[in-house]
Design an enzyme around this catalytic site. Structure first.
Site, PDB file in Angstrom:
ATOM      1  N   GLU A 178       0.831  -1.214   0.000  1.00  0.00           N
ATOM      2  CA  GLU A 178       0.000   0.000   0.000  1.00  0.00           C
ATOM      3  C   GLU A 178       0.861   1.259   0.000  1.00  0.00           C
ATOM      4  O   GLU A 178       0.420   2.321  -0.439  1.00  0.00           O
ATOM      5  CB  GLU A 178      -0.918   0.022   1.229  1.00  0.00           C
ATOM      6  CG  GLU A 178      -2.045  -0.993   1.204  1.00  0.00           C
ATOM      7  CD  GLU A 178      -1.567  -2.410   1.447  1.00  0.00           C
ATOM      8  OE1 GLU A 178      -0.477  -2.586   2.042  1.00  0.00           O
ATOM      9  OE2 GLU A 178      -2.273  -3.363   1.037  1.00  0.00           O
ATOM     10  N   SER A 229       8.647  -9.632   6.185  1.00  0.00           N
ATOM     11  CA  SER A 229       9.404  -9.918   7.404  1.00  0.00           C
ATOM     12  C   SER A 229       9.133 -11.330   7.913  1.00  0.00           C
ATOM     13  O   SER A 229       8.079 -11.913   7.661  1.00  0.00           O
ATOM     14  CB  SER A 229       9.045  -8.891   8.484  1.00  0.00           C
ATOM     15  OG  SER A 229       7.693  -9.031   8.839  1.00  0.00           O
ATOM     16  N   GLU A 250       9.700 -15.723   1.180  1.00  0.00           N
ATOM     17  CA  GLU A 250      10.986 -15.046   1.004  1.00  0.00           C
ATOM     18  C   GLU A 250      11.056 -14.001   2.107  1.00  0.00           C
ATOM     19  O   GLU A 250      10.409 -12.954   2.015  1.00  0.00           O
ATOM     20  CB  GLU A 250      11.041 -14.426  -0.396  1.00  0.00           C
ATOM     21  CG  GLU A 250      12.450 -14.317  -0.936  1.00  0.00           C
ATOM     22  CD  GLU A 250      13.127 -13.036  -0.519  1.00  0.00           C
ATOM     23  OE1 GLU A 250      13.587 -12.969   0.645  1.00  0.00           O
ATOM     24  OE2 GLU A 250      13.186 -12.120  -1.334  1.00  0.00           O
ATOM     25  N   LEU A 251      11.804 -14.306   3.177  1.00  0.00           N
ATOM     26  CA  LEU A 251      11.720 -13.493   4.392  1.00  0.00           C
ATOM     27  C   LEU A 251      13.016 -12.718   4.637  1.00  0.00           C
ATOM     28  O   LEU A 251      13.813 -12.534   3.731  1.00  0.00           O
ATOM     29  CB  LEU A 251      11.334 -14.391   5.565  1.00  0.00           C
ATOM     30  CG  LEU A 251      10.060 -15.223   5.304  1.00  0.00           C
ATOM     31  CD1 LEU A 251       9.750 -16.135   6.477  1.00  0.00           C
ATOM     32  CD2 LEU A 251       8.871 -14.337   4.983  1.00  0.00           C
ATOM     33  N   CYS A 284      16.795  -7.366   1.504  1.00  0.00           N
ATOM     34  CA  CYS A 284      16.908  -8.552   2.361  1.00  0.00           C
ATOM     35  C   CYS A 284      18.273  -9.217   2.229  1.00  0.00           C
ATOM     36  O   CYS A 284      18.712  -9.908   3.143  1.00  0.00           O
ATOM     37  CB  CYS A 284      15.789  -9.536   2.054  1.00  0.00           C
ATOM     38  SG  CYS A 284      15.680  -9.956   0.305  1.00  0.00           S
ATOM     39  N   GLU A 381      17.284  -7.884  11.847  1.00  0.00           N
ATOM     40  CA  GLU A 381      17.664  -7.363  10.542  1.00  0.00           C
ATOM     41  C   GLU A 381      17.635  -5.833  10.545  1.00  0.00           C
ATOM     42  O   GLU A 381      16.597  -5.240  10.844  1.00  0.00           O
ATOM     43  CB  GLU A 381      16.657  -7.910   9.529  1.00  0.00           C
ATOM     44  CG  GLU A 381      16.914  -7.521   8.123  1.00  0.00           C
ATOM     45  CD  GLU A 381      15.878  -8.132   7.173  1.00  0.00           C
ATOM     46  OE1 GLU A 381      14.774  -8.483   7.612  1.00  0.00           O
ATOM     47  OE2 GLU A 381      16.211  -8.244   5.983  1.00  0.00           O
TER      48      GLU A 381
HETATM   49  P1  NAD Z   1       6.034  -5.564   8.416  1.00  0.00           P
HETATM   50  O1  NAD Z   1       6.429  -6.866   8.984  1.00  0.00           O
HETATM   51  O2  NAD Z   1       4.927  -4.817   9.064  1.00  0.00           O
HETATM   52  O3  NAD Z   1       5.599  -5.727   6.874  1.00  0.00           O
HETATM   53  C1  NAD Z   1       6.408  -6.355   5.911  1.00  0.00           C
HETATM   54  C2  NAD Z   1       5.524  -6.537   4.673  1.00  0.00           C
HETATM   55  O4  NAD Z   1       4.488  -7.446   4.970  1.00  0.00           O
HETATM   56  C3  NAD Z   1       4.819  -5.262   4.218  1.00  0.00           C
HETATM   57  O5  NAD Z   1       4.805  -5.239   2.805  1.00  0.00           O
HETATM   58  C4  NAD Z   1       3.407  -5.384   4.784  1.00  0.00           C
HETATM   59  O6  NAD Z   1       2.428  -4.734   3.991  1.00  0.00           O
HETATM   60  C5  NAD Z   1       3.196  -6.857   4.766  1.00  0.00           C
HETATM   61  N1  NAD Z   1       2.339  -7.341   5.829  1.00  0.00           N
HETATM   62  C6  NAD Z   1       2.368  -6.998   7.130  1.00  0.00           C
HETATM   63  N2  NAD Z   1       1.449  -7.690   7.823  1.00  0.00           N
HETATM   64  C7  NAD Z   1       0.822  -8.499   6.924  1.00  0.00           C
HETATM   65  C8  NAD Z   1      -0.199  -9.480   7.019  1.00  0.00           C
HETATM   66  N3  NAD Z   1      -0.757  -9.802   8.196  1.00  0.00           N
HETATM   67  N4  NAD Z   1      -0.579 -10.097   5.893  1.00  0.00           N
HETATM   68  C9  NAD Z   1       0.006  -9.809   4.703  1.00  0.00           C
HETATM   69  N5  NAD Z   1       0.982  -8.918   4.558  1.00  0.00           N
HETATM   70  C10 NAD Z   1       1.393  -8.278   5.658  1.00  0.00           C
HETATM   71  O7  NAD Z   1       7.323  -4.698   8.363  1.00  0.00           O
HETATM   72  P2  NAD Z   1       7.653  -3.339   7.635  1.00  0.00           P
HETATM   73  O8  NAD Z   1       7.876  -2.287   8.667  1.00  0.00           O
HETATM   74  O9  NAD Z   1       6.767  -2.999   6.490  1.00  0.00           O
HETATM   75  O10 NAD Z   1       9.038  -3.778   7.014  1.00  0.00           O
HETATM   76  C11 NAD Z   1      10.141  -3.958   7.855  1.00  0.00           C
HETATM   77  C12 NAD Z   1      10.599  -5.361   7.910  1.00  0.00           C
HETATM   78  O11 NAD Z   1      10.056  -6.149   6.853  1.00  0.00           O
HETATM   79  C13 NAD Z   1      12.087  -5.377   7.688  1.00  0.00           C
HETATM   80  O12 NAD Z   1      12.731  -5.387   8.913  1.00  0.00           O
HETATM   81  C14 NAD Z   1      12.352  -6.602   6.883  1.00  0.00           C
HETATM   82  O13 NAD Z   1      12.698  -7.668   7.734  1.00  0.00           O
HETATM   83  C15 NAD Z   1      11.046  -6.982   6.294  1.00  0.00           C
HETATM   84  N6  NAD Z   1      10.999  -6.839   4.845  1.00  0.00           N
HETATM   85  C16 NAD Z   1      11.595  -7.794   4.109  1.00  0.00           C
HETATM   86  C17 NAD Z   1      11.597  -7.705   2.744  1.00  0.00           C
HETATM   87  C18 NAD Z   1      12.252  -8.758   1.914  1.00  0.00           C
HETATM   88  O14 NAD Z   1      12.626  -8.476   0.795  1.00  0.00           O
HETATM   89  N7  NAD Z   1      12.380  -9.982   2.407  1.00  0.00           N
HETATM   90  C19 NAD Z   1      10.969  -6.635   2.123  1.00  0.00           C
HETATM   91  C20 NAD Z   1      10.342  -5.657   2.908  1.00  0.00           C
HETATM   92  C21 NAD Z   1      10.356  -5.788   4.276  1.00  0.00           C
END
Ligand code: NAD
Length: 478
Positions: A178, A229, A250-251, A284, A381
């Site tokens: 979003e 994440s 893919e976390l 990541c 991370e």
């Molecule tokens: P977050 O855990 O809130 O969200 C990560 C992603 O998951 C976001 O795109 C969010 O929209 C989605 N998400 C969150 N809750 C969800 C749910 N219940 N169902 C479906 N999707 C959901 O964290 P954030 O603050 O947006 O990002 C920070 C952390 O996310 C980082 O520390 C990193 O570890 C991780 N991250 C990893 C990657 C990757 O390429 N593996 C990419 C972006 C973020």
């Protein structure tokens, strides 16, 4: 440059959600509202899944060469539109324009590679044990997919899921991030304009937890793929498990780096400085835990810091900026927290450590040396422009540290000794070991994690396997 109000795509029609609810989209370089994104209700999601189910019936019967043709058309449109999409991507995500252009080029490359794999989805004939019997194994698409993608690579992460799924004959309901909706919508638009039949690809946005709960438990959805994440991934995988859905996760990662005494130390330092601060560290596979052989440490730090001083932090829309803002305020707060915690536990600050300016999510490229093992930055991370560097005495000690965390996505090594490479390849727990180079996750290479970094692969033939199932057909002529 105008930014759109981004809509949902259901049945190849762009539209608002049923309740006309929207959410603001911000430019992370100045925090201004630049547009909105439409939010789906559960009824909208049901519409999207129903279309994905009927789209699947069309697409799985579409000859592979025709799927290839449509996908190559989408890649071509993406390439033609790259400049305007790069502007949207930088406006909503913050990365410098050059990085946005590279991300779009990589996305087109991913689509082309997967498209060309579609006609190579072969089954096999298995020799029978009796006369008059034929045994065939045929590959078929698993069914409609629910895909969840994050904000750090708003187009490339979508391409890494949509391309292999479409090549395999699956339909998808995609929930893109979003916070960065416009560039994902442009990728979807390229497929629609290239002739993708209605229902094969839906795009939705909304409340992430509500959408994932609804889609994962929906009977018509057969496969879940998520990038994000580890904590969220575990929740989604648990839910998918309860409903017996196939899963790719893919976390997160916290990539260890081992710079051996025999390495080309200056080259390693320059490579790592460039790799670490790309996308402001929000990757990541970013190299984050740098261990340098004692005798090489001073040379490494001198070159590493000199290279970092060349980074120009600024609005990604300005030519000349080589590092943009963090994509959201959460990351900015996290960088301050990680830095203060490390310093309070005895780390030294070699550079950075502070927010830059009063508006926008800018944080200085930061290097912490000799952090204590219990500091937050060495355990969760960082996902931002904070690097840690310390000395090691013996290779076994560095390998133990590399494997200490539950993450296992990428690892890096710099050495000229084949013996060291062999040992690291055997002992480091990671999905990919990059030796004497920055990460280059080409479309033809399988990329994935072990341990808490997830399971399944994106890239390579394995990325199509994730959307295929094997059906054995055994025929006796008696
Ligand atoms: P977050 O855990 O809130 O969200 C990560 C992603 O998951 C976001 O795109 C969010 O929209 C989605 N998400 C969150 N809750 C969800 C749910 N219940 N169902 C479906 N999707 C959901 O964290 P954030 O603050 O947006 O990002 C920070 C952390 O996310 C980082 O520390 C990193 O570890 C991780 N991250 C990893 C990657 C990757 O390429 N593996 C990419 C972006 C973020």
């Amino acid at each position: 440059m105008s930014y759109p109000n981004v809509l949902l795509l259901i049945d190849n029609v762009w539209r608002e959600g049923r309740r006309n609810a929207t959410r603001a989209v911000h430019n992370p370089a100045n925090e201004e509202v630049i547009g909105t994104v439409a939010l789906a209700t559960t009824t909208d999601l049901d519409d999207a899944v129903a279309c994905a189910a009927s789209g699947f019936e069309v697409w799985r019967r579409t000859p592979a060469v025709e799927r290839t043709r449509v996908m190559l058309g989408a890649a071509e449109l993406l390439t033609q539109r790259a400049e305007s999409i790069a502007n949207l991507l930088t406006l909503e995500q913050g990365k410098p324009l050059a990085e946005s252009r590279a991300e779009i080029a990589m996305s087109a490359d991913i689509i082309r590679w997967a498209a060309n794999e579609a006609p190579r989805i072969y089954g096999r004939i298995v020799p029978p044990r009796a006369a008059g019997v034929q045994q065939m194994v045929q590959k078929e698409p698993v069914g409609p997919v629910a895909a969840f993608t994050p904000w750090n690579f708003p187009i490339a992460q979508v391409a890494r899921k949509v391309a292999p799924a479409l090549a395999s004959g699956c339909s998808l309901v995609l929930k893109a991030a979003e916070e960065t909706p416009a560039s994902a919508a442009e990728l979807v638009r390229a497929f629609v304009d290239a002739g993708l039949p209605a229902g094969v690809l839906a795009l939705v946005f909304g409340e992430p937890a509500e959408i994932s709960e609804h889609l994962i438990t929906h009977r018509a959805i057969r496969k879940i793929t998520f990038t994000g994440s580890t904590p969220v991934g575990k929740q989604l995988a648990a839910l998918a498990g309860m409903h017996m859905k196939r899963v790719t996760m893919e976390l997160g990662g916290h990539a260890p780096v081992i710079v051996a005494a025999d390495a080309d130390v200056a080259r390693a330092a320059r490579t790592l400085a460039d790799a670490k601060f790309r996308n402001a560290g929000q990757i990541c596979l970013s190299p984050t835990r740098m261990m340098v052989a004692q005798t090489a440490f001073d040379e490494f730090m001198e070159t590493f810091l000199a290279r970092i001083r060349e980074i120009r932090v600024g609005d990604g829309m300005l030519e000349g900026s080589t590092m943009g803002p963090l994509a959201n305020k959460r990351r900015l707060d996290a960088m301050e927290r990680l830095t203060h915690d490390a310093l309070s536990r005895g780390a030294s600050l070699a550079t950075g450590g502070v927010r830059l300016g009063d508006s926008g999510n800018f944080f200085a490229p930061t290097v912490l040396t000799e952090p204590s093992k219990d500091s937050l930055v060495l355990n969760s991370e960082p996902f931002g422009p904070v690097a840690t560097v310390w000395r090691f005495a013996e290779l076994g000690e560095a390998i133990a540290e590399a494997n200490r965390l539950d993450y296992g996505l990428s690892a890096y090594a710099f050495t000229r000794a084949i013996k060291t490479v062999s040992r690291l390849a055997a002992e480091v727990q990671a999905g990919t070991l990059w030796v004497n180079q920055a990460a280059a996750a080409w479309p033809e290479l399988p990329f994935g994690g072990v341990k808490d970094s997830g399971y399944g692969y994106e890239g390579g033939p394995e990325s199509l396997d994730a959307y295929l199932q094997a059906k054995t057909v055994a025929i006796s002529d008696v």
